[in-house]
Design an enzyme around this catalytic site. Structure first.
Site, short mmCIF file in Angstrom:
data_model
loop_
_atom_site.label_atom_id
_atom_site.label_comp_id
_atom_site.label_asym_id
_atom_site.label_seq_id
_atom_site.Cartn_x
_atom_site.Cartn_y
_atom_site.Cartn_z
N SER A 1 0.85 -1.18 0.00
CA SER A 1 0.00 0.00 0.00
C SER A 1 0.89 1.23 0.00
O SER A 1 2.00 1.21 0.52
CB SER A 1 -0.89 0.00 1.25
N LYS B 1 -14.87 -7.25 -5.24
CA LYS B 1 -15.86 -6.88 -6.24
C LYS B 1 -15.78 -5.40 -6.50
O LYS B 1 -15.46 -4.67 -5.57
CB LYS B 1 -17.26 -7.28 -5.82
#
Lengths: 303, 303
Positions: free
Chosen positions: A33, A87
């Site tokens: 990250s 998703k």
């Protein structure tokens, strides 16, 4: 099995890190990250560095927004690692087709997850509907974007999908539980005058099914679907977590596992079996809504 | 083999009827249309009536606009007839998935045609590009909608696809001739303030390929694509009909058959082999452009 988590934002810290901490299958071995970290876990700023430095990590889970996800996904698969996608699995259908072919060529698992499909009562709803005739269905998915996506401007940018970000959860449940295929007949999309993604949408689907998605809901939040059938009325409430038949609670058959623990258990099973699972039908319905839908301009939106 | 033509409008009379008249494989045995007729051919106003009255007709070709096409397509397949679809094969991806599954279940041929793929020079362009490295590609598809679709308001209605109606021809060629898969990276769509479908679009695709679609072109019309490769520059002009390599005509290998005669020859071959052909990749790129693209509002458009 060791797994790395890429994209340490709200969904990663709220859901993925706790799910991995409680998993009997997985060990969270690294994070990637720009800014975020998980306590006590080796952190990398760039995915390529993690893939190079940690050949012992055989699987990667991506929690990036849809637009930047593709490059990272390609890098993971090219490095021969198994891949699990939040998703929606991409910003476009074509890129997920490419990832599916790449995973197959590399002989690794690709799991395009739909977390709402493993909500507590979805399997029970699917079983109940399997041999019913559905006369009508009504989906109501109304939530407050300021509460659930505070300040997340990407969601209203081109490709951010706007209200389809939660709405695709409803469509992922719908395409899982219906005993027949479904397609879009018409759609109406409301775009805030200062944004590139819709804040509300109304869909008319085959089988006399409608969907009402709205990101401006204040007060009680609603993630419900109801089906009127030849054997009574099924209601699936709270995002697939509560099942009612003819108004009475029917939750006895419900799964007891949380959504993200269930996804990671499924990922472990797919890796062990050498299989992939990529069902794009919820994403196809969203792309169809953008293609076929008529557009209204509505009031500007600011977080 | 006998075939019926459904939707007797401009494209049917300009292309399908002459192609069938010259076909060694097919006999045009009936038409279905609310208004149009083909001289000397039995005409029905409703498709169900034709399917009931003419069991001797084993195949049907649909020339309807995308939105009304699905019901007719389902009726044909349910009646156990082979089905050929004009481009695009439907208003939504989901409905074409349903038709594909239905054709398979019925054991009949479904052919989703892309007429530009059988333009004279497309096969030669594909062969030339097969072992080249492509550095850059540029598609320019600019035509006058008033000339090619006079008064056809459906093209600017929701689901009519606007400039993607011709643009999908370019994408059907692109996905046919490229030696690698392609996906959309970004798109910008111009919607007239009084219309629900774009009048112009600019796409950025993977592989450093761009596309410029415009429905407002006056004067010379342009349907060109150019590719800069490690072995020189390929240009495919006039909608896939003229091939140039490094600026010199290279049409020697070109197909001599017209587009619609070639489609009907292919349909005959598929029926004889018991096979189907349904490649949705051009339609996926369009759906992706509507999903991912940013939107501009431009001047109102009237025919």
């Amino acid at each position: 099995m060791k797994i790395a988590l890429v994209g340490i934002g709200k969904i990663a810290l709220d859901q993925h890190v706790p799910a991995l901490a409680s998993s009997p299958d997985w060990e969270l071995a690294a994070t990637v990250s720009r800014h975020g970290r998980a306590p006590g876990i080796e952190a990398f700023p760039r995915i390529e560095d993690m893939l190079d430095a940690r050949p012992d990590i055989g699987a990667v889970s991506l929690c990036l927004p849809p637009v930047p996800r593709f490059e990272a996904a390609q890098a993971v698969l090219r490095a021969g690692r198994h891949l699990m996608l939040e998703k929606p699995p991409g910003a476009t259908l074509a890129e997920v087709h490419i990832l599916r072919d790449l995973a197959q060529a590399q002989g690794v698992t690709l799991y395009a997850t739909w977390h709402s499909r493993v909500a507590h009562a979805v399997a029970a709803a699917k079983a109940w509907l399997a041999d019913r005739v559905i006369h009508e269905g009504r989906i109501t998915w109304r939530e407050d974007v300021r509460k659930w996506h505070p300040g997340q401007d990407w969601i209203f940018q081109a490709g951010g999908m706007g209200v389809f970000d939660p709405g695709i959860n409803a469509l992922s449940i719908l395409t899982e539980i219906l005993p027949m295929p479904v397609h879009l007949r018409a759609a109406e999309l409301d775009f805030p005058e200062n944004r590139q993604a819709p804040i509300a949408a109304r869909l008319a689907l085959s089988g006399n099914i409608t969907a009402d998605f709205d990101f401006r809901q204040q007060g009680p939040q609603t993630w419900d679907m109801e089906f009127w059938t030849d054997a009574g009325r099924l209601a699936l409430r709270l995002g697939g977590n509560v099942l009612e038949i003819d108004g009475a609670d029917a939750g006895g058959e419900a799964s007891i596992m949380g959504e993200y623990p269930a996804l990671y258990a499924r990922m472990a099973e797919l890796v062990r079996r050498g299989a992939s699972e990529v069902d794009l039908s919820p994403m196809v319905l969203v792309a169809d809504a953008f293609t076929l839908g008529s557009r209204n301009t509505v009031d500007a939106f600011e977080f």
